[in-house]
Design a protein around this motif. Structure first.
Motif, mmCIF file in Angstrom:
data_model
loop_
_atom_site.group_PDB
_atom_site.id
_atom_site.type_symbol
_atom_site.label_atom_id
_atom_site.label_comp_id
_atom_site.label_asym_id
_atom_site.label_seq_id
_atom_site.Cartn_x
_atom_site.Cartn_y
_atom_site.Cartn_z
ATOM 1 N N THR A 344 7.685 4.344 0.743
ATOM 2 C CA THR A 344 8.073 3.109 1.427
ATOM 3 C C THR A 344 6.866 2.254 1.792
ATOM 4 N N SER A 345 5.669 2.760 1.566
ATOM 5 C CA SER A 345 4.449 1.995 1.841
ATOM 6 C C SER A 345 3.882 1.322 0.597
ATOM 7 N N LEU A 346 4.598 1.393 -0.545
ATOM 8 C CA LEU A 346 4.060 0.908 -1.816
ATOM 9 C C LEU A 346 4.784 -0.344 -2.295
ATOM 10 N N PRO A 347 4.045 -1.406 -2.658
ATOM 11 C CA PRO A 347 4.673 -2.558 -3.308
ATOM 12 C C PRO A 347 5.037 -2.228 -4.756
ATOM 13 N N TRP A 349 4.403 -3.545 -7.679
ATOM 14 C CA TRP A 349 3.478 -3.687 -8.799
ATOM 15 C C TRP A 349 2.630 -2.441 -9.033
ATOM 16 N N VAL A 350 2.473 -1.611 -8.021
ATOM 17 C CA VAL A 350 1.607 -0.430 -8.157
ATOM 18 C C VAL A 350 2.362 0.862 -7.867
ATOM 19 N N ARG A 351 3.684 0.767 -7.715
ATOM 20 C CA ARG A 351 4.455 1.904 -7.208
ATOM 21 C C ARG A 351 4.333 3.140 -8.092
ATOM 22 N N ALA A 352 4.569 2.989 -9.396
ATOM 23 C CA ALA A 352 4.604 4.171 -10.268
ATOM 24 C C ALA A 352 3.249 4.864 -10.334
ATOM 25 N N ARG A 353 2.175 4.079 -10.467
ATOM 26 C CA ARG A 353 0.862 4.731 -10.592
ATOM 27 C C ARG A 353 0.393 5.327 -9.260
ATOM 28 N N ALA A 354 0.745 4.684 -8.133
ATOM 29 C CA ALA A 354 0.403 5.279 -6.841
ATOM 30 C C ALA A 354 1.214 6.548 -6.590
ATOM 31 N N LEU A 355 2.490 6.548 -7.012
ATOM 32 C CA LEU A 355 3.289 7.763 -6.917
ATOM 33 C C LEU A 355 2.710 8.858 -7.811
ATOM 34 N N ALA A 356 2.176 8.447 -8.961
ATOM 35 C CA ALA A 356 1.545 9.424 -9.854
ATOM 36 C C ALA A 356 0.339 10.073 -9.173
ATOM 37 N N ILE A 357 -0.418 9.304 -8.417
ATOM 38 C CA ILE A 357 -1.558 9.867 -7.687
ATOM 39 C C ILE A 357 -1.068 10.844 -6.625
ATOM 40 N N PHE A 358 0.031 10.499 -5.972
ATOM 41 C CA PHE A 358 0.613 11.407 -4.982
ATOM 42 C C PHE A 358 1.071 12.702 -5.653
ATOM 43 N N MET A 359 1.750 12.568 -6.796
ATOM 44 C CA MET A 359 2.198 13.753 -7.517
ATOM 45 C C MET A 359 1.010 14.533 -8.074
ATOM 46 N N LEU A 360 -0.059 13.824 -8.432
ATOM 47 C CA LEU A 360 -1.278 14.499 -8.867
ATOM 48 C C LEU A 360 -1.802 15.395 -7.749
ATOM 49 N N MET A 407 6.946 5.598 8.357
ATOM 50 C CA MET A 407 7.514 4.901 7.217
ATOM 51 C C MET A 407 6.855 3.529 7.067
ATOM 52 N N GLY A 408 6.769 3.044 5.830
ATOM 53 C CA GLY A 408 6.216 1.725 5.595
ATOM 54 C C GLY A 408 7.153 0.634 6.084
ATOM 55 N N HIS A 409 6.578 -0.498 6.479
ATOM 56 C CA HIS A 409 7.362 -1.644 6.932
ATOM 57 C C HIS A 409 7.605 -2.607 5.773
ATOM 58 N N VAL A 413 5.138 -4.340 1.951
ATOM 59 C CA VAL A 413 5.443 -4.230 0.518
ATOM 60 C C VAL A 413 6.097 -5.478 -0.068
ATOM 61 N N THR A 414 6.499 -6.431 0.781
ATOM 62 C CA THR A 414 7.142 -7.657 0.296
ATOM 63 C C THR A 414 6.075 -8.667 -0.074
ATOM 64 N N LEU A 415 6.092 -9.116 -1.331
ATOM 65 C CA LEU A 415 5.073 -10.054 -1.809
ATOM 66 C C LEU A 415 5.290 -11.429 -1.195
ATOM 67 N N SER A 416 4.196 -12.077 -0.813
ATOM 68 C CA SER A 416 4.285 -13.373 -0.128
ATOM 69 C C SER A 416 4.138 -14.561 -1.057
ATOM 70 N N GLN A 417 3.374 -14.392 -2.171
ATOM 71 C CA GLN A 417 3.124 -15.489 -3.118
ATOM 72 C C GLN A 417 2.602 -16.737 -2.390
ATOM 73 N N HIS A 418 1.688 -16.537 -1.453
ATOM 74 C CA HIS A 418 1.247 -17.656 -0.629
ATOM 75 C C HIS A 418 -0.054 -18.295 -1.110
#
Length: 562
Positions: A344-347, A349-360, A407-409, A413-418
């Protein structure tokens, strides 16, 4: 995106009400049953063809080490290609590995090293599928149902731990290990059918042009600079590395029990799995009763250590099985809580690879733990080795007690596009660069200390999203003039960085305004490397300069360099 209606009633819906999640969940349950059946059959087969405790423990290493080796590339691929295609490919690979193992058994040509190799190949397919499967969870349900979906994934995984080992033990006792591998082939065929016919999401076109190795660096960079993730990773490494001793040495625990055999091993492993299923079903209730998630994690550590001690010193199934049920509940309590907090802390765009690091971290701890505890058991007794593992769990709990679990807020993780679109003259390709970014600030003397503290925190965000060589400079002629400067590898990477800022990042940038001189604002300037020109490049630069003069448009930063 999840194929669901954005209704407020979705809060009360089970994640299984969403068709995409249901298809992935059922396929994952079937695949995990097959993998656990094969793991049990392989471990028991190894005890039949080798007397070495190290070779037995290496079965666990062979199934988990591939996640340590291939998890991050698999996570990058899950971010860069269609997840359904990746899931089809990986499960086809596992089907082939299982078929080869079955063929060697038929030819009576199996050896300890060939068994380890084919188990490693099966683990490689499993490792490559995990990031795509986990990232699909976030795509298949709305965010409000994500925590429940992660818990259901844990139930599926641990239901497979309960059903798979017990079924494998019964099948081995009745028909031998070859029949287990034959059943596994059928299960993988069912999984492939589900992914082909039932899991057909409407996939948006992938817009990223990232390459494999830069994307891997991007995932590592994100996790390195995202401080909230560090506590979850450290806790996972500490707990799993110690708890892996029970999983690695459980076949030897079964052999130490009177009348121990393959069915007893399956019963012990099934007890862990059954406890995990029961714990998963009750987990939400326990979370609500405890004052915070950190207490839940601490209780889980203590309970699992107690289960290890009972398994180490008791020789009665009537005592060990209830203890392992408690251990299984503790196992899923820890893993589900930490996994949900991490994911829940991951945006996106990077979710799968960051989860892969966690699983690593998870699988690497299991793999290295298998080698470590197997080696220790070669010199000490099984009971002494498991006692040492339980004591180290207690020590790790003391060392990690200050690491937060939350838990992430949504803002994280919500992109702002600002970020505003930059002004450019001429054409810039995605591989052009590097790009230098400079942001100028004018700060009153009394605000300099507070501003410097705040912008160094913002610098971590810049580095997390793709910046390198980030530094803050002060003008020697004007002490109130500060320049934030950093480098981006290419123009394409800068474009991606602009789209990675979250609502929390925007709030952090806006908070800097309280320190500005009245009437001033932050001014960003972009510079791209100017290589030593040849004749053709010199002509292009001359044309670009003439175009700037003709347009009368200053570059970003508001000051013309012509």
């Amino acid at each position: 995106m999840p194929q669901c209606e954005p209704e407020t009633s979705s809060v009360s819906l089970s994640p299984l009400h969403y068709p995409l999640f249901r298809a992935v969940w059922v396929a994952t349950l079937a695949a995990n049953i097959g993998v656990w059946m094969q793991n049990v059959a392989a471990a028991w087969l190894m005890t039949s063809i080798s007397d070495s405790p190290l070779m037995v423990a290496l079965i666990q290493t062979a199934i988990t080490l591939p996640a340590f080796m291939f998890g991050l590339p698999a996570g990058v691929m899950a971010d860069l290609v269609e997840k359904r295609k990746l899931l089809l490919l990986t499960h086809t690979w596992m089907l082939i590995a299982t078929g080869l193992l079955c063929l060697l058994l038929q030819l009576d040509a199996i050896t300890p090293w060939s068994l380890l190799l084919l188990t490693f190949l099966l683990g490689s397919g499993s490792a490559a599928s995990i990031p795509a499967w986990q990232a699909s969870t976030s795509d298949a349900v709305p965010r409000i149902a994500l925590r429940a979906a992660i818990n259901l994934n844990g139930i599926a995984y641990n239901a497979a731990r309960a059903v798979g080992p017990a079924l494998a033990g019964l099948v081995i006792a009745a028909a031998g290990a070859k029949m287990v591998f034959t059943i596994n082939i059928v299960l993988f065929l069912i999984v492939l059918s589900l992914f082909i016919f039932a899991y057909r999401p409407n996939v948006a076109p992938l817009l990223t042009t990232e390459r494999l190795f830069p994307a891997m660096r991007g995932g590592l960079r994100y996790v390195r600079h995202a401080k909230p993730l560090h506590g979850h990773i450290i806790r996972t490494f500490a707990f799993i590395g110690c708890a892996s001793g029970l999983w690695a040495l459980l076949p030897l625990v079964a052999k130490n029990i009177e009348t121990g055999g393959s069915s007893v091993y399956g019963l012990l492993l099934g007890s862990l799995g059954a406890g995990a299923v029961a714990g998963g079903l009750l987990l939400q209730r326990f979370r609500n009763r405890l004052s915070n998630l950190q207490q839940l994690v601490m209780v889980s550590n203590v309970a699992f250590a107690g289960a290890i001690l009972i398994a180490a010193w008791s020789t009665s199934l009537w005592v060990i099985c209830p203890a392992l049920i408690m251990g299984g509940a503790s196992w899923i309590s820890f893993n589900s809580t930490i996994s949900a907090a991490y994911q829940t802390s991951l945006p996106a765009w990077v979710r799968a690879r960051a989860l892969a690091i966690f699983m690593l971290t998870f699988q690497g701890s299991m793999a290295l733990g298998g080698v470590f505890w197997g080696s220790i058991a070669s010199h000490l007794s099984v009971a002494q080795t498991l006692t040492l593992a339980a004591c180290l769990i207690g020590l790790s709990l003391l060392l990690t007690r200050r690491l937060p679990v939350r838990m992430g807020h949504d803002d994280d993780v919500t992109l702002s596009q600002h970020w505003a679109e930059p002004t450019i003259v001429g054409h810039l390709g995605p591989d052009d660069g590097p790009v230098a970014v400079q942001v100028d600030y004018h700060i009153p003397y009394e605000n300099r200390f507070a501003f410097t503290q705040s912008i160094y925190q913002l610098g971590k965000v810049r580095r997390r999203d793709g910046a390198s060589h980030w530094l803050l400079y002060r003008d020697v002629a004007d002490p109130g003039h500060f320049s934030e400067r950093f480098i981006i590898a290419s123009w394409g990477e800068h474009q991606r960085q602009r789209g990675r800022s979250t609502l929390a990042d925007r709030e952090q940038e806006q908070a800097l305004r309280q320190f500005f001189k009245p009437g001033s604002s932050a001014v960003m300037s972009l510079y791209i490397v100017a290589p030593y020109p040849d004749a053709a490049a010199d002509t292009a630069i001359q044309k670009t300069t003439e175009a700037i003069v003709a347009a009368g448009t200053p570059p970003p930063g508001g000051k013309s360099f012509v």
